[in-house]
Scaffold this motif. Structure first.
Motif, PDB file in Angstrom:
ATOM      1  N   PRO A 202       0.712  -1.703   0.350  1.00 62.29           N
ATOM      2  CA  PRO A 202      -0.392   0.183   0.008  1.00 62.29           C
ATOM      3  C   PRO A 202       0.537   0.888   0.000  1.00 62.29           C
ATOM      4  CG  PRO A 202      -0.793  -1.415   1.789  1.00 62.29           C
ATOM      5  CD  PRO A 202       0.455  -1.743   1.590  1.00 62.29           C
ATOM      6  N   GLY A 203       0.551   2.586  -0.470  1.00 63.35           N
ATOM      7  CA  GLY A 203       1.161   3.839  -0.848  1.00 63.35           C
ATOM      8  C   GLY A 203       2.366   3.790  -1.758  1.00 63.35           C
ATOM      9  N   LEU A 204       2.261   2.527  -2.462  1.00 63.67           N
ATOM     10  CA  LEU A 204       3.491   2.751  -3.816  1.00 63.67           C
ATOM     11  C   LEU A 204       2.500   2.368  -5.122  1.00 63.67           C
ATOM     12  CD1 LEU A 204       5.759  -0.011  -1.964  1.00 63.67           C
ATOM     13  CD2 LEU A 204       6.045   3.154  -2.180  1.00 63.67           C
ATOM     14  N   PRO A 205       3.216   3.582  -5.907  1.00 68.67           N
ATOM     15  CA  PRO A 205       2.734   3.541  -7.469  1.00 68.67           C
ATOM     16  C   PRO A 205       2.884   1.652  -7.833  1.00 68.67           C
ATOM     17  CG  PRO A 205       4.512   4.369  -7.276  1.00 68.67           C
ATOM     18  CD  PRO A 205       3.802   3.703  -5.856  1.00 68.67           C
ATOM     19  N   PRO A 206       1.934   1.470  -8.766  1.00 70.11           N
ATOM     20  CA  PRO A 206       2.633   0.025  -9.385  1.00 70.11           C
ATOM     21  C   PRO A 206       3.801   0.660  -9.885  1.00 70.11           C
ATOM     22  CG  PRO A 206      -0.083   0.697  -9.864  1.00 70.11           C
ATOM     23  CD  PRO A 206       0.430   2.751  -9.115  1.00 70.11           C
ATOM     24  N   ARG A 207       3.924  -0.929  -9.905  1.00 67.28           N
ATOM     25  CA  ARG A 207       5.370  -0.665 -10.328  1.00 67.28           C
ATOM     26  C   ARG A 207       5.546  -1.117 -12.423  1.00 67.28           C
ATOM     27  NH1 ARG A 207       9.922  -2.789  -7.609  1.00 67.28           N
ATOM     28  NH2 ARG A 207      11.324  -2.222  -9.385  1.00 67.28           N
ATOM     29  N   LYS A 208       6.603   0.024 -13.229  1.00 65.74           N
ATOM     30  CA  LYS A 208       6.304  -0.336 -14.458  1.00 65.74           C
ATOM     31  C   LYS A 208       7.110  -1.302 -15.097  1.00 65.74           C
ATOM     32  CE  LYS A 208       6.033   5.036 -15.036  1.00 65.74           C
ATOM     33  NZ  LYS A 208       6.754   5.916 -15.207  1.00 65.74           N
ATOM     34  N   ASP A 209       8.412  -1.674 -13.818  1.00 68.99           N
ATOM     35  CA  ASP A 209       8.912  -3.245 -14.451  1.00 68.99           C
ATOM     36  C   ASP A 209       8.664  -3.792 -13.424  1.00 68.99           C
ATOM     37  OD1 ASP A 209       9.979  -0.967 -16.593  1.00 68.99           O
ATOM     38  OD2 ASP A 209      11.468  -0.642 -15.206  1.00 68.99           O
ATOM     39  N   LYS A 210       9.185  -5.492 -14.221  1.00 70.84           N
ATOM     40  CA  LYS A 210       9.169  -6.048 -14.014  1.00 70.84           C
ATOM     41  C   LYS A 210      10.443  -7.150 -13.055  1.00 70.84           C
ATOM     42  CE  LYS A 210       7.417  -9.306 -17.336  1.00 70.84           C
ATOM     43  NZ  LYS A 210       6.891  -9.999 -18.108  1.00 70.84           N
ATOM     44  N   ALA A 211      10.396  -7.733 -12.771  1.00 70.96           N
ATOM     45  CA  ALA A 211      12.044  -8.304 -12.341  1.00 70.96           C
ATOM     46  C   ALA A 211      11.800 -10.177 -13.212  1.00 70.96           C
ATOM     47  CB  ALA A 211      12.189  -8.497 -10.486  1.00 70.96           C
ATOM     48  N   VAL A 212      12.617 -10.379 -14.306  1.00 66.47           N
ATOM     49  CA  VAL A 212      12.646 -11.309 -14.144  1.00 66.47           C
ATOM     50  C   VAL A 212      14.259 -11.931 -14.260  1.00 66.47           C
ATOM     51  CG1 VAL A 212      12.581 -12.925 -16.571  1.00 66.47           C
ATOM     52  CG2 VAL A 212      11.365 -10.593 -16.587  1.00 66.47           C
ATOM     53  N   PHE A 213      13.864 -13.549 -13.694  1.00 66.58           N
ATOM     54  CA  PHE A 213      15.571 -14.021 -13.691  1.00 66.58           C
ATOM     55  C   PHE A 213      15.463 -15.272 -13.789  1.00 66.58           C
ATOM     56  CE2 PHE A 213      13.916 -11.246  -9.625  1.00 66.58           C
ATOM     57  CZ  PHE A 213      15.117 -10.900  -9.191  1.00 66.58           C
ATOM     58  N   LEU A 214      16.543 -15.312 -14.843  1.00 64.24           N
ATOM     59  CA  LEU A 214      16.684 -15.965 -16.169  1.00 64.24           C
ATOM     60  C   LEU A 214      17.788 -17.023 -15.194  1.00 64.24           C
ATOM     61  CD1 LEU A 214      16.111 -16.801 -19.041  1.00 64.24           C
ATOM     62  CD2 LEU A 214      18.094 -15.409 -19.462  1.00 64.24           C
ATOM     63  N   VAL A 215      17.070 -18.387 -15.418  1.00 65.89           N
ATOM     64  CA  VAL A 215      18.338 -19.686 -14.876  1.00 65.89           C
ATOM     65  C   VAL A 215      18.429 -20.273 -15.852  1.00 65.89           C
ATOM     66  CG1 VAL A 215      18.066 -21.233 -12.834  1.00 65.89           C
ATOM     67  CG2 VAL A 215      16.816 -19.385 -12.436  1.00 65.89           C
ATOM     68  N   LYS A 216      19.635 -20.854 -16.183  1.00 67.23           N
ATOM     69  CA  LYS A 216      20.424 -21.558 -16.990  1.00 67.23           C
ATOM     70  C   LYS A 216      21.286 -23.003 -15.989  1.00 67.23           C
ATOM     71  CE  LYS A 216      23.071 -21.243 -21.671  1.00 67.23           C
ATOM     72  NZ  LYS A 216      22.191 -21.595 -22.315  1.00 67.23           N
ATOM     73  N   PHE A 217      20.900 -23.622 -16.316  1.00 64.64           N
ATOM     74  CA  PHE A 217      21.221 -25.223 -16.223  1.00 64.64           C
ATOM     75  C   PHE A 217      22.960 -24.999 -16.730  1.00 64.64           C
ATOM     76  CE2 PHE A 217      17.368 -25.078 -14.149  1.00 64.64           C
ATOM     77  CZ  PHE A 217      17.181 -25.030 -12.721  1.00 64.64           C
TER      78      PHE A 217
END
Length: 230
Positions: A202-217
């Motif tokens: 609450p109190g924070l505006p919606p994020r414009k960016d999402k975090a994508v964690f790329l996992v390469k085994f």
């Protein structure tokens, strides 16, 4: 282990400290807070305190890095050791007597159990790459580490969530699943964020960016997982 007997006739300061240590939970049992004013009993770590410490960590490494890629590597390295400890802590909390041996099982463990232990909620999505069978993506629409980090224009390609990718790599490596983990900021498409339920802070505006964690085994992990399917 030193016992702390408490007599009804005397109550020394040492006994008082022992009694307090029994009733209070360890800092390792607390997830990071996600909203201001939550849990006044101290069951979560202060979000503002974490944001301040993390900003200092980023600035510390920024002053010692010669490039954006080096800064990200330094943040990943800082998070790697935390990931090893998080794996041990999470397994201890769950009182697990067996370890994960399958690739998808460890990914679900990271995106659910580890995420809840660190951020108080599971990751928003776990996806597999269409083009590469050795790549998976853990998606968080509210990446906590970069919530209060403003990346200057000259560091536009910097992912402030590189620290979290280091934690993921530490958890996977500690569990026997060696992988290269990188963090990427991806613009949220119109309507995409709303489908995920909106902002949980609450109190924070919606994020414009999402975090994508790329996992390469690594290839040996994929070969081992394929052998277990037979």
């Amino acid at each position: 282990v030193e016992l702390c007997p408490i007599s009804p006739l005397s109550f020394s300061p040492k006994q008082a400290i022992c009694a307090m240590s029994r009733s209070s939970s360890s800092i390792l049992d607390r997830p990071l807070g996600r909203s201001a004013g939550r849990s006044p009993d101290g069951s979560v770590v202060s979000l503002s305190a974490f944001a301040y410490v993390y900003s200092e960590l980023v600035q510390y490494h920024q002053g010692r890095a010669a490039s954006i890629s080096e800064l990200e590597r330094r943040l990943e390295s800082a998070g790697y050791g935390v990931g090893l400890k998080v794996l041990e802590m999470t397994a201890y909390r769950a009182k697990e007597t067996k370890r994960e041996t399958r690739l998808m099982s460890i990914l679900h463990f990271v995106s659910a159990s580890v995420w809840k232990a660190l951020f108080g909620k599971a990751a928003d999505s776990l996806e597999r790459s269409i083009d590469h069978t050795d790549e998976f993506m853990i998606i968080d629409y509210e990446p906590l580490a970069s919530t209060f980090v403003s990346v200057p224009p000259d560091l536009g390609q910097l992912s402030a969530d590189a620290y979290v990718s280091g934690i993921i790599a530490g958890v996977l490596d500690g569990a026997g699943f060696s992988a290269r983990v990188t963090a990427h900021s991806v613009t949220v498409e119109e309507g995409e964020y709303t489908k995920q339920g909106g902002n949980s802070m609450p109190g924070l505006p919606p994020r414009k960016d999402k975090a994508v964690f790329l996992v390469k085994f690594s290839p040996e992990v994929l070969s081992r997982d394929a052998a277990l399917e037979r």
